[in-house]
Design a protein around this motif. Structure first.
Motif, PDB file in Angstrom:
ATOM      1  N   TRP A   1      39.399 -14.681  44.561  1.00  0.00           N
ATOM      2  CA  TRP A   1      38.086 -14.125  44.881  1.00  0.00           C
ATOM      3  C   TRP A   1      37.460 -13.343  43.726  1.00  0.00           C
ATOM      4  O   TRP A   1      36.385 -12.769  43.875  1.00  0.00           O
ATOM      5  CB  TRP A   1      38.184 -13.237  46.118  1.00  0.00           C
ATOM      6  N   LYS A   2      38.073 -13.314  42.552  1.00  0.00           N
ATOM      7  CA  LYS A   2      37.558 -12.467  41.470  1.00  0.00           C
ATOM      8  C   LYS A   2      36.193 -12.918  40.961  1.00  0.00           C
ATOM      9  O   LYS A   2      35.422 -12.106  40.479  1.00  0.00           O
ATOM     10  CB  LYS A   2      38.563 -12.369  40.324  1.00  0.00           C
ATOM     11  N   ASN A   3      35.858 -14.193  41.067  1.00  0.00           N
ATOM     12  CA  ASN A   3      34.579 -14.697  40.550  1.00  0.00           C
ATOM     13  C   ASN A   3      33.446 -14.616  41.552  1.00  0.00           C
ATOM     14  O   ASN A   3      32.311 -14.932  41.219  1.00  0.00           O
ATOM     15  CB  ASN A   3      34.732 -16.143  40.081  1.00  0.00           C
ATOM     16  N   GLY A   4      33.749 -14.254  42.792  1.00  0.00           N
ATOM     17  CA  GLY A   4      32.696 -14.168  43.796  1.00  0.00           C
ATOM     18  C   GLY A   4      33.254 -14.236  45.195  1.00  0.00           C
ATOM     19  O   GLY A   4      34.426 -14.547  45.408  1.00  0.00           O
ATOM     20  N   ASN A   5      32.402 -13.963  46.146  1.00  0.00           N
ATOM     21  CA  ASN A   5      32.800 -13.894  47.550  1.00  0.00           C
ATOM     22  C   ASN A   5      32.397 -15.125  48.355  1.00  0.00           C
ATOM     23  O   ASN A   5      32.298 -15.054  49.575  1.00  0.00           O
ATOM     24  CB  ASN A   5      32.211 -12.643  48.195  1.00  0.00           C
ATOM     25  N   TYR A   6      32.171 -16.232  47.680  1.00  0.00           N
ATOM     26  CA  TYR A   6      31.792 -17.463  48.352  1.00  0.00           C
ATOM     27  C   TYR A   6      32.810 -18.559  48.072  1.00  0.00           C
ATOM     28  O   TYR A   6      33.295 -18.681  46.955  1.00  0.00           O
ATOM     29  CB  TYR A   6      30.416 -17.943  47.882  1.00  0.00           C
ATOM     30  N   LEU A   7      33.094 -19.337  49.120  1.00  0.00           N
ATOM     31  CA  LEU A   7      33.915 -20.534  48.974  1.00  0.00           C
ATOM     32  C   LEU A   7      33.123 -21.678  49.575  1.00  0.00           C
ATOM     33  O   LEU A   7      32.808 -21.675  50.767  1.00  0.00           O
ATOM     34  CB  LEU A   7      35.256 -20.390  49.693  1.00  0.00           C
ATOM     35  N   ILE A   8      32.785 -22.644  48.720  1.00  0.00           N
ATOM     36  CA  ILE A   8      32.094 -23.847  49.179  1.00  0.00           C
ATOM     37  C   ILE A   8      32.995 -25.029  48.858  1.00  0.00           C
ATOM     38  O   ILE A   8      33.454 -25.180  47.735  1.00  0.00           O
ATOM     39  CB  ILE A   8      30.730 -24.042  48.497  1.00  0.00           C
ATOM     40  N   VAL A   9      33.233 -25.856  49.874  1.00  0.00           N
ATOM     41  CA  VAL A   9      34.086 -27.018  49.719  1.00  0.00           C
ATOM     42  C   VAL A   9      33.294 -28.264  50.098  1.00  0.00           C
ATOM     43  O   VAL A   9      32.731 -28.342  51.191  1.00  0.00           O
ATOM     44  CB  VAL A   9      35.363 -26.916  50.587  1.00  0.00           C
ATOM     45  N   GLN A  10      33.253 -29.205  49.182  1.00  0.00           N
ATOM     46  CA  GLN A  10      32.597 -30.496  49.425  1.00  0.00           C
ATOM     47  C   GLN A  10      33.606 -31.404  50.113  1.00  0.00           C
ATOM     48  O   GLN A  10      34.742 -31.531  49.664  1.00  0.00           O
ATOM     49  CB  GLN A  10      32.129 -31.097  48.111  1.00  0.00           C
ATOM     50  N   THR A  11      33.189 -32.063  51.174  1.00  0.00           N
ATOM     51  CA  THR A  11      34.123 -32.836  51.991  1.00  0.00           C
ATOM     52  C   THR A  11      33.903 -34.342  51.895  1.00  0.00           C
ATOM     53  O   THR A  11      34.150 -35.073  52.855  1.00  0.00           O
ATOM     54  CB  THR A  11      34.034 -32.395  53.471  1.00  0.00           C
ATOM     55  N   ASP A  12      33.467 -34.831  50.755  1.00  0.00           N
ATOM     56  CA  ASP A  12      33.359 -36.290  50.581  1.00  0.00           C
ATOM     57  C   ASP A  12      33.693 -36.677  49.166  1.00  0.00           C
ATOM     58  O   ASP A  12      33.939 -35.849  48.316  1.00  0.00           O
ATOM     59  CB  ASP A  12      31.965 -36.790  50.931  1.00  0.00           C
TER      60      ASP A  12
ATOM     61  N   GLU B   1      38.856 -33.816  56.911  1.00  0.00           N
ATOM     62  CA  GLU B   1      38.338 -34.836  56.006  1.00  0.00           C
ATOM     63  C   GLU B   1      39.413 -35.283  55.020  1.00  0.00           C
ATOM     64  O   GLU B   1      40.295 -34.508  54.643  1.00  0.00           O
ATOM     65  CB  GLU B   1      37.128 -34.289  55.239  1.00  0.00           C
ATOM     66  N   ASP B   2      39.330 -36.546  54.593  1.00  0.00           N
ATOM     67  CA  ASP B   2      40.318 -37.105  53.672  1.00  0.00           C
ATOM     68  C   ASP B   2      40.222 -36.527  52.264  1.00  0.00           C
ATOM     69  O   ASP B   2      41.229 -36.346  51.596  1.00  0.00           O
ATOM     70  CB  ASP B   2      40.171 -38.633  53.586  1.00  0.00           C
ATOM     71  N   ARG B   3      38.994 -36.283  51.795  1.00  0.00           N
ATOM     72  CA  ARG B   3      38.804 -35.791  50.424  1.00  0.00           C
ATOM     73  C   ARG B   3      38.061 -34.470  50.462  1.00  0.00           C
ATOM     74  O   ARG B   3      37.026 -34.352  51.124  1.00  0.00           O
ATOM     75  CB  ARG B   3      38.015 -36.804  49.595  1.00  0.00           C
ATOM     76  N   ILE B   4      38.576 -33.501  49.723  1.00  0.00           N
ATOM     77  CA  ILE B   4      37.872 -32.228  49.599  1.00  0.00           C
ATOM     78  C   ILE B   4      37.843 -31.820  48.130  1.00  0.00           C
ATOM     79  O   ILE B   4      38.717 -32.207  47.347  1.00  0.00           O
ATOM     80  CB  ILE B   4      38.509 -31.106  50.456  1.00  0.00           C
ATOM     81  N   LYS B   5      36.809 -31.062  47.792  1.00  0.00           N
ATOM     82  CA  LYS B   5      36.658 -30.594  46.422  1.00  0.00           C
ATOM     83  C   LYS B   5      36.073 -29.186  46.470  1.00  0.00           C
ATOM     84  O   LYS B   5      35.049 -28.950  47.112  1.00  0.00           O
ATOM     85  CB  LYS B   5      35.711 -31.531  45.668  1.00  0.00           C
ATOM     86  N   VAL B   6      36.727 -28.247  45.806  1.00  0.00           N
ATOM     87  CA  VAL B   6      36.232 -26.877  45.742  1.00  0.00           C
ATOM     88  C   VAL B   6      35.063 -26.848  44.757  1.00  0.00           C
ATOM     89  O   VAL B   6      35.212 -27.241  43.605  1.00  0.00           O
ATOM     90  CB  VAL B   6      37.350 -25.905  45.306  1.00  0.00           C
TER      91      VAL B   6
ATOM     92  N   PHE C   1      32.315 -18.645  53.719  1.00  0.00           N
ATOM     93  CA  PHE C   1      32.893 -19.986  53.584  1.00  0.00           C
ATOM     94  C   PHE C   1      31.945 -21.019  54.165  1.00  0.00           C
ATOM     95  O   PHE C   1      31.308 -20.795  55.190  1.00  0.00           O
ATOM     96  CB  PHE C   1      34.238 -20.036  54.320  1.00  0.00           C
ATOM     97  N   LEU C   2      31.868 -22.165  53.486  1.00  0.00           N
ATOM     98  CA  LEU C   2      31.065 -23.282  53.979  1.00  0.00           C
ATOM     99  C   LEU C   2      31.665 -24.577  53.482  1.00  0.00           C
ATOM    100  O   LEU C   2      32.104 -24.662  52.334  1.00  0.00           O
ATOM    101  CB  LEU C   2      29.623 -23.169  53.470  1.00  0.00           C
ATOM    102  N   LYS C   3      31.717 -25.557  54.358  1.00  0.00           N
ATOM    103  CA  LYS C   3      32.116 -26.900  53.945  1.00  0.00           C
ATOM    104  C   LYS C   3      31.018 -27.863  54.344  1.00  0.00           C
ATOM    105  O   LYS C   3      30.286 -27.641  55.314  1.00  0.00           O
ATOM    106  CB  LYS C   3      33.448 -27.309  54.570  1.00  0.00           C
TER     107      LYS C   3
END
Length: 134
Positions: free
Chosen positions: A123-134, A89-94, A36-38
């Motif tokens: 998790w079927k498409n991969g083992n990473y979660l990245i979330v953009q926080t702006d 954060e106010d806005r997040i986007k996967v 996981f990373l944001k």
């Protein structure tokens, strides 16, 4: 004599069984591992995690995980234990591809909460979660 031989076989079987259990547990830990990373768009680009690739009908560009992504910048998580992620954060986007019906994002007065509704689908498409926080 036969009892002694059977006892020896039973001991070997128990040892083999315990070894297999240990291997199975280690394999489960590996399969259950996710990352996981944001970060802001600029932070994610500076880490080399976002590329602009491909144009969709000339309108939008698709964001994808860069091949040069380094696991060390991610937090390691266990998929079966992590069911929600909190964001101040106010806005997040996967950013990473996860089926939209496998999670929800709810805004509370002080934060956003991403809740995984269907872990297998999420998790079927991969083992990473990245979330953009702006």
């Amino acid at each position: 004599q036969v009892k002694a031989e059977l006892g020896m076989d039973e001991t070997n079987l128990e040892k083999t069984y315990e070894e297999q259990l240990a291997i199975t547990f280690e394999l489960y830990k590996i399969v259950n591992r996710a990352y996981f990373l944001k970060g802001t768009r600029e932070e994610l680009r500076s880490l080399g995690l976002l590329d602009q690739t491909g144009i969709f009908i000339g309108i939008a560009k698709t964001k994808t995980l860069s091949a040069s992504a380094i696991d060390s910048v991610f937090s390691q998580i266990e998929k079966d234990k992590k069911g929600s992620f909190l964001f101040d954060e106010d806005r997040i986007k996967v950013i990473t591809p996860h089926p939209e019906d496998s999670y929800s994002i709810k805004r509370t007065p002080s934060r956003n909460v991403l809740t995984v509704k269907d872990k297998k689908a999420f998790w079927k498409n991969g083992n990473y979660l990245i979330v953009q926080t702006d």
